[in-house]
Design a protein around this motif. Structure first.
Motif, PDB file in Angstrom:
ATOM      1  N   GLY A 149       0.838  -1.206  -0.112  1.00 49.12           N
ATOM      2  CA  GLY A 149       0.248   0.202   0.188  1.00 49.12           C
ATOM      3  C   GLY A 149       0.832   1.360  -0.342  1.00 49.12           C
ATOM      4  O   GLY A 149       0.388   2.389   0.750  1.00 49.12           O
ATOM      5  N   TYR A 150       1.926   1.442  -0.372  1.00 50.13           N
ATOM      6  CA  TYR A 150       3.175   2.093  -0.837  1.00 50.13           C
ATOM      7  C   TYR A 150       2.632   3.219  -1.710  1.00 50.13           C
ATOM      8  O   TYR A 150       2.953   2.751  -2.371  1.00 50.13           O
ATOM      9  CB  TYR A 150       4.525   1.778  -0.414  1.00 50.13           C
ATOM     10  CG  TYR A 150       5.270   2.924  -0.801  1.00 50.13           C
ATOM     11  CD1 TYR A 150       5.410   4.327   0.066  1.00 50.13           C
ATOM     12  CD2 TYR A 150       6.186   3.321  -1.927  1.00 50.13           C
ATOM     13  CE1 TYR A 150       6.233   5.319  -0.292  1.00 50.13           C
ATOM     14  CE2 TYR A 150       6.722   4.411  -1.972  1.00 50.13           C
ATOM     15  CZ  TYR A 150       7.266   5.105  -1.238  1.00 50.13           C
ATOM     16  OH  TYR A 150       8.241   5.444  -1.463  1.00 50.13           O
ATOM     17  N   SER A 151       1.995   4.538  -1.432  1.00 46.20           N
ATOM     18  CA  SER A 151       1.606   5.104  -2.789  1.00 46.20           C
ATOM     19  C   SER A 151       2.395   6.031  -3.524  1.00 46.20           C
ATOM     20  O   SER A 151       2.110   6.277  -4.654  1.00 46.20           O
ATOM     21  CB  SER A 151       0.710   5.871  -1.605  1.00 46.20           C
ATOM     22  OG  SER A 151       1.151   7.091  -1.319  1.00 46.20           O
ATOM     23  N   GLY A 152       3.669   6.009  -3.355  1.00 49.34           N
ATOM     24  CA  GLY A 152       4.633   6.639  -3.909  1.00 49.34           C
ATOM     25  C   GLY A 152       5.562   5.339  -5.201  1.00 49.34           C
ATOM     26  O   GLY A 152       7.010   5.455  -5.220  1.00 49.34           O
ATOM     27  N   ASN A 201       2.124   4.793  -9.928  1.00 52.11           N
ATOM     28  CA  ASN A 201       1.197   6.494  -9.837  1.00 52.11           C
ATOM     29  C   ASN A 201       2.183   7.646 -10.046  1.00 52.11           C
ATOM     30  O   ASN A 201       1.720   8.734 -10.830  1.00 52.11           O
ATOM     31  CB  ASN A 201       1.449   6.399  -7.827  1.00 52.11           C
ATOM     32  CG  ASN A 201       0.077   5.897  -7.737  1.00 52.11           C
ATOM     33  OD1 ASN A 201      -0.550   5.286  -8.189  1.00 52.11           O
ATOM     34  ND2 ASN A 201      -0.144   6.473  -6.330  1.00 52.11           N
ATOM     35  N   LYS A 202       3.730   7.108 -10.743  1.00 53.60           N
ATOM     36  CA  LYS A 202       4.588   8.596 -11.182  1.00 53.60           C
ATOM     37  C   LYS A 202       4.630   7.594 -12.729  1.00 53.60           C
ATOM     38  O   LYS A 202       4.893   9.212 -13.385  1.00 53.60           O
ATOM     39  CB  LYS A 202       5.899   8.359 -10.655  1.00 53.60           C
ATOM     40  CG  LYS A 202       5.746   7.760  -9.502  1.00 53.60           C
ATOM     41  CD  LYS A 202       7.190   8.249  -8.898  1.00 53.60           C
ATOM     42  CE  LYS A 202       7.825   8.485  -7.667  1.00 53.60           C
ATOM     43  NZ  LYS A 202       9.108   8.197  -6.560  1.00 53.60           N
ATOM     44  N   ARG A 208      -2.982  -3.679  -3.257  1.00 56.51           N
ATOM     45  CA  ARG A 208      -3.522  -2.144  -2.311  1.00 56.51           C
ATOM     46  C   ARG A 208      -3.402  -1.048  -1.718  1.00 56.51           C
ATOM     47  O   ARG A 208      -4.327   0.187  -1.382  1.00 56.51           O
ATOM     48  CB  ARG A 208      -2.810  -3.148  -0.780  1.00 56.51           C
ATOM     49  CG  ARG A 208      -3.191  -4.477  -0.611  1.00 56.51           C
ATOM     50  CD  ARG A 208      -1.872  -4.886   0.715  1.00 56.51           C
ATOM     51  NE  ARG A 208      -2.684  -5.929   1.411  1.00 56.51           N
ATOM     52  CZ  ARG A 208      -1.919  -6.020   2.458  1.00 56.51           C
ATOM     53  NH1 ARG A 208      -0.860  -6.491   3.270  1.00 56.51           N
ATOM     54  NH2 ARG A 208      -2.324  -7.683   2.807  1.00 56.51           N
ATOM     55  N   THR A 209      -2.660  -0.467  -3.183  1.00 52.08           N
ATOM     56  CA  THR A 209      -2.710   1.053  -3.098  1.00 52.08           C
ATOM     57  C   THR A 209      -3.639   1.276  -3.827  1.00 52.08           C
ATOM     58  O   THR A 209      -4.247   2.460  -3.704  1.00 52.08           O
ATOM     59  CB  THR A 209      -1.061   1.541  -4.101  1.00 52.08           C
ATOM     60  OG1 THR A 209       0.051   0.869  -3.022  1.00 52.08           O
ATOM     61  CG2 THR A 209      -1.009   2.670  -4.459  1.00 52.08           C
ATOM     62  N   ARG A 210      -4.162   1.138  -5.402  1.00 53.94           N
ATOM     63  CA  ARG A 210      -4.869   1.014  -6.152  1.00 53.94           C
ATOM     64  C   ARG A 210      -5.754   1.047  -5.566  1.00 53.94           C
ATOM     65  O   ARG A 210      -7.307   0.818  -5.839  1.00 53.94           O
ATOM     66  CB  ARG A 210      -4.816   0.843  -7.694  1.00 53.94           C
ATOM     67  CG  ARG A 210      -3.842   1.873  -8.016  1.00 53.94           C
ATOM     68  CD  ARG A 210      -2.705   2.172  -8.049  1.00 53.94           C
ATOM     69  NE  ARG A 210      -1.357   1.225  -8.618  1.00 53.94           N
ATOM     70  CZ  ARG A 210       0.123   1.285  -7.486  1.00 53.94           C
ATOM     71  NH1 ARG A 210       0.128   2.470  -7.647  1.00 53.94           N
ATOM     72  NH2 ARG A 210       0.366   0.146  -8.094  1.00 53.94           N
ATOM     73  N   ASN A 211      -6.714  -0.274  -4.732  1.00 52.14           N
ATOM     74  CA  ASN A 211      -8.047  -0.718  -4.289  1.00 52.14           C
ATOM     75  C   ASN A 211      -8.166  -1.510  -5.183  1.00 52.14           C
ATOM     76  O   ASN A 211      -9.753  -1.206  -5.289  1.00 52.14           O
ATOM     77  CB  ASN A 211      -8.324   0.033  -3.197  1.00 52.14           C
ATOM     78  CG  ASN A 211      -8.008   0.668  -2.020  1.00 52.14           C
ATOM     79  OD1 ASN A 211      -7.377  -0.289  -1.744  1.00 52.14           O
ATOM     80  ND2 ASN A 211      -7.504   1.924  -2.010  1.00 52.14           N
ATOM     81  N   VAL A 212      -7.537  -2.452  -6.496  1.00 51.80           N
ATOM     82  CA  VAL A 212      -8.024  -2.609  -7.528  1.00 51.80           C
ATOM     83  C   VAL A 212      -7.826  -4.367  -7.829  1.00 51.80           C
ATOM     84  O   VAL A 212      -6.450  -4.139  -7.363  1.00 51.80           O
ATOM     85  CB  VAL A 212      -8.375  -2.034  -8.445  1.00 51.80           C
ATOM     86  CG1 VAL A 212      -9.657  -0.440  -8.878  1.00 51.80           C
ATOM     87  CG2 VAL A 212      -7.134  -1.954  -9.416  1.00 51.80           C
ATOM     88  N   LEU A 228       8.679  -4.409  -2.350  1.00 57.66           N
ATOM     89  CA  LEU A 228       8.286  -2.767  -3.049  1.00 57.66           C
ATOM     90  C   LEU A 228       9.558  -2.326  -4.127  1.00 57.66           C
ATOM     91  O   LEU A 228      10.057  -0.963  -4.580  1.00 57.66           O
ATOM     92  CB  LEU A 228       9.360  -1.613  -1.802  1.00 57.66           C
ATOM     93  CG  LEU A 228       8.986  -0.298  -1.482  1.00 57.66           C
ATOM     94  CD1 LEU A 228       7.387   0.609  -2.011  1.00 57.66           C
ATOM     95  CD2 LEU A 228       9.686   0.638   0.095  1.00 57.66           C
ATOM     96  N   VAL A 229      10.414  -2.981  -3.774  1.00 57.85           N
ATOM     97  CA  VAL A 229      12.188  -2.909  -5.112  1.00 57.85           C
ATOM     98  C   VAL A 229      12.359  -3.971  -5.565  1.00 57.85           C
ATOM     99  O   VAL A 229      12.342  -5.477  -5.135  1.00 57.85           O
ATOM    100  CB  VAL A 229      12.947  -2.307  -4.418  1.00 57.85           C
ATOM    101  CG1 VAL A 229      14.080  -1.873  -5.156  1.00 57.85           C
ATOM    102  CG2 VAL A 229      12.929  -1.108  -3.480  1.00 57.85           C
TER     103      VAL A 229
END
Length: 343
Positions: A207-210, A214-215, A281-285, A307-308
């Protein structure tokens, strides 16, 4: 955004200082010489009490009104000054908190809270850079988005194509075009640039939004600015103009290199019985493309919390050199036939 804030900070500070200076000058400037009460007309009433003459000074209504105006002006000035001082103090505290928590943290270790309220430490960035420094060749080149260039060079001690300097916009556009292209086209770009590894940041697991999803639109926009005939931002949106990573998403997006690197093997993971496998979990889809495979890349390393993610660029097909020192490429499925000698 942070760089824009740093650029405009001196201008905003100067404008704010001018506004506060003018306000304080208005309230603290030397007042005009007040008309002395002795210079104002007075009515002297002579009375005689017990044989003694006594002068009694009575203030006129005009004097009482001037005194009242001076009292109100003084109270208003004090209120304005106190309000400005309180605002500046609260703003200082707020700015200190924001910069310490959002902008100026030198740590690459992330802290979060679990479902039970316990504190969790995410050490994925340091873990990935340490892996790069220990498991890749010293002259290896890593391709990633420019946000992580300094970290890879400083902590991983590996060469990057672009970094936080961002002065070479054409180079950044090439990286953006590779990330937003299908694997075949991206492979050609990476071979031209001498890339050995590709690094992507993915936050859908925790759920990390950065993360890079997202970029991603910024990669597309910068690439389109330099290569408008190849990359078109509109192709990454749905017909209704939405940017979606689920099954309703654009086929161009669901098959680009960045999408595949982030969601590779993610469709096999199910976090909760109430959610389907591959739930971001970040975009919830639920992601739209779960059947992801690579032809020119192979997964090299994925950190504990996903994450990486690091991928290795495969070498070219096997090459066989003939007697004339010419190179012929051989596919594994194609039988090799030696060249015919002409006498």
């Amino acid at each position: 955004m942070v760089r824009l804030m740093l650029t405009f900070t001196p201008i905003v500070c100067c404008l704010g200082a001018i506004a506060i200076s003018q306000t304080l000058t208005q309230n603290f400037s030397p007042e005009e010489t007040k008309v002395k009460h002795s210079d104002k007309p007075k009515v002297v009433a002579k009375t005689r009490q017990k044989g003694v003459n006594r002068d009694k000074k009575e203030d006129t209504p005009q004097e009482e009104e001037d005194t009242q105006d001076d009292y109100l002006n003084s109270g208003t000035k004090n209120f304005v000054v106190m309000a400005i001082a309180l605002t500046l103090m609260l703003f200082t505290v707020h700015c200190t908190w924001v910069t310490s928590n959002a902008y100026s943290s030198p740590s690459i270790v992330l802290a979060t809270q679990g479902a039970d309220g316990s504190r969790m430490i995410l050490d994925d960035f340091r873990e990935a850079y340490f892996w790069l420094s220990q498991n890749t060749a010293e002259d290896a080149t890593v391709m990633s988005w420019w946000d992580y260039g300094y970290q890879i060079a400083g902590m991983g001690n590996r060469t990057t194509l672009v970094d936080n300097n961002t002065w070479n916009n054409s180079h950044i556009a090439l990286v953006g075009m590779a990330m937003s292209s299908p694997e075949e086209r991206a492979y050609k770009i990476m071979r031209e640039l001498g890339v050995n590894y590709v690094l992507a940041i993915f936050g859908g697991f925790i759920g990390y939004s950065g993360d890079d999803i997202n970029k991603f639109l910024w990669m597309v926009r910068i690439a389109q600015g330099e290569h408008p005939s190849v990359i078109k931002e509109s192709e990454y949106f749905t017909p209704s103009g939405e940017f979606r990573v689920d099954k309703e998403g654009s086929p161009t997006l669901l098959n680009c290199l960045m999408y595949k690197m982030c969601y590779y093997r993610f469709g096999e993971i199910q976090f909760d019985p109430r959610t389907p496998s591959g739930y971001d979990r970040t975009r919830n889809v639920e992601i739209g493309n779960k059947d992801i495979s690579f032809k020119y890349l192979e997964e090299a390393y994925t950190t504990e919390h996903w994450l990486v993610r690091i991928y290795k660029v495969k070498d070219l097909s096997n090459r066989i050199e003939n007697e004339g020192a010419k190179l012929h490429f051989r596919d594994k499925k194609t039988k090799y036939t030696p060249p015919i000698k002409v006498s």
